[in-house]
Design an enzyme around this catalytic site. Structure first.
Site, PDB file in Angstrom:
ATOM      1  N   HIS A  53      -0.905   4.340   7.781  1.00 39.19           N
ATOM      2  CA  HIS A  53      -0.208   5.015   6.700  1.00 39.19           C
ATOM      3  C   HIS A  53       0.085   6.484   7.023  1.00 39.19           C
ATOM      4  CE1 HIS A  53      -2.596   1.736   4.823  1.00 39.19           C
ATOM      5  NE2 HIS A  53      -1.454   1.505   4.227  1.00 39.19           N
ATOM      6  N   SER A  78       0.796  -1.236   0.000  1.00 39.89           N
ATOM      7  CA  SER A  78       0.000   0.000   0.000  1.00 39.89           C
ATOM      8  C   SER A  78       0.824   1.279   0.000  1.00 39.89           C
ATOM      9  CB  SER A  78      -0.938   0.011   1.221  1.00 39.89           C
ATOM     10  OG  SER A  78      -0.190  -0.087   2.425  1.00 39.89           O
ATOM     11  N   ASP A 104      -4.052   7.584   8.468  1.00 36.58           N
ATOM     12  CA  ASP A 104      -4.907   6.631   9.177  1.00 36.58           C
ATOM     13  C   ASP A 104      -4.034   5.925  10.200  1.00 36.58           C
ATOM     14  OD1 ASP A 104      -3.472   4.685   7.743  1.00 36.58           O
ATOM     15  OD2 ASP A 104      -5.057   4.389   6.252  1.00 36.58           O
TER      16      ASP A 104
END
Length: 362
Positions: free
Chosen positions: A340, A48, A337
């Site tokens: 991340h 990600s 978040d």
């Protein structure tokens, strides 16, 4: 493995597109590159951190193509980047003067000319352990390499063998994975009970070597392999394993450092044994840890929780506009978040790493 992207483009239009790409590559430069250093494209594999939207096009819970993700992206659009804005893929490509946005390979709007300056094959939730992507139904690194084979053929059809070989040999390739293996597969889910930390990080490091070897076989020479970050200090890991005071989970950090030391040594060995390869171990652990421990030094205020929702656990589907509000002080947060970093944090980290990358690839 086939993508659903259309590749219809007239010869005349394609030539004009290619000319525009070459002009853009020559003019948009953020750092001064040595005269003997040419980076025609940036291509990313991994998870990600460098996924720019591939997970939008697969059946998985590991998605973020909804608000409030992308709140600071162009027009506030959620693109599938696990961030409030851009991610390292975009920022590094911009620093090298390639382009400011690196599209996802599976983006249905991808154009042929996009391939020539780079794409991301990464998939949020993936990892070096073959079990890791299966746990959340995302694109494994092996599958990412299959897509890359398809990419090579497409580039060959657009510009021919000679230019294709030049792009492969001179582009910057990012390999960014390992966080999901350690944090999720090994510690949270305990899906590998037969391994201790030492043997599991060896499994990961061996997988890293295998991927670099395969990329070398395709003609790739410049590969930046990112180490694992201080995983125990991510907000979600503090919540899950940091006790009542949500301290950094040091066992997670120690596992990350052990993995990092192993891949650093393996990359040094590959540099000595594979002619022409330039594999660079990229240390993100230390700069991110310094930002977390000394946020005010870098213009931040809060480093132990994210901006989305409570900031303690929300990530992916839990970070949505219906159930999770956005903090009023995003610019002061290290994390977007619970897993991340923000675009602002990524910019700081990239600024600390970019000159080292340039020097390694000359």
């Amino acid at each position: 493995m086939k993508s659903n992207t259309s590749w219809s483009c007239s010869c005349f239009i394609l030539k004009q597109c290619l000319l525009s790409v070459l002009v853009l590559t020559e003019t948009v430069v953020a750092i001064n590159l040595p005269p003997n250093l040419t980076i025609p494209a940036l291509i990313a594999f991994g998870d990600s951190i460098v996924d720019t939207g591939n997970n939008n096009n697969i059946k998985s819970i590991a998605k973020c193509n909804f608000q409030p993700y992308g709140i600071n992206f162009q027009g506030g659009i959620p693109t599938g980047r696990f961030c409030d804005g851009r991610v390292p893929t975009d920022l590094i490509a911009e620093e090298f003067g390639i382009k400011s946005l690196v599209p996802a390979y599976l983006d249905p709007s991808l154009k042929p000319e996009d391939l020539l300056t780079g794409v991301s094959f990464a998939s949020g939730g993936s990892g070096y352990d073959p079990l890791t992507p299966k746990l959340v139904a995302v694109i494994s690194l092996e599958e990412q390499l299959k897509y890359f084979e398809e990419y090579i053929e497409k580039v060959k059809n657009i510009v021919g063998d000679e230019r294709k070989d030049f792009i492969l040999a001179n582009s910057l390739f990012l390999l960014v994975a390992g966080s999901n293996d350690i944090a999720n597969t090994y510690y949270v889910l305990r899906a590998r009970p037969q391994y201790d930390v030492d043997s599991y990080t060896t499994l990961m490091a061996n997988s890293t070597t295998d991927i670099v070897n395969k990329l070398y076989g395709y003609g790739v020479r410049r590969i930046a392999v990112f180490g694992a970050p201080p995983l125990g200090c991510l907000p979600s890991q503090r919540t899950l394993a940091g006790g009542l005071l949500r301290e950094c989970a040091e066992n997670y950090n120690e596992a990350a450092k052990l993995f990092n030391s192993k891949i650093s040594k393996k990359l040094d060995l590959l540099h000595k044994t594979l002619p022409g390869i330039k594999p660079v171990y990229t240390n993100v652990y230390d700069p991110l840890l310094d930002i977390i421990q000394n946020p005010a030094k870098y213009g931040f205020g809060v480093s132990n929780k994210g901006c989305c929702g409570t900031g303690l656990i929300e990530v992916g589907p839990l970070c949505n506009k219906i159930t999770a509000s956005v903090c009023p002080d995003l610019s002061s947060r290290v994390f977007w978040d619970s897993y991340h970093p923000t675009e602002k944090t990524y910019k700081v980290v990239v600024s600390l790493l970019i000159s080292k990358l340039v020097n390694k690839f000359v």
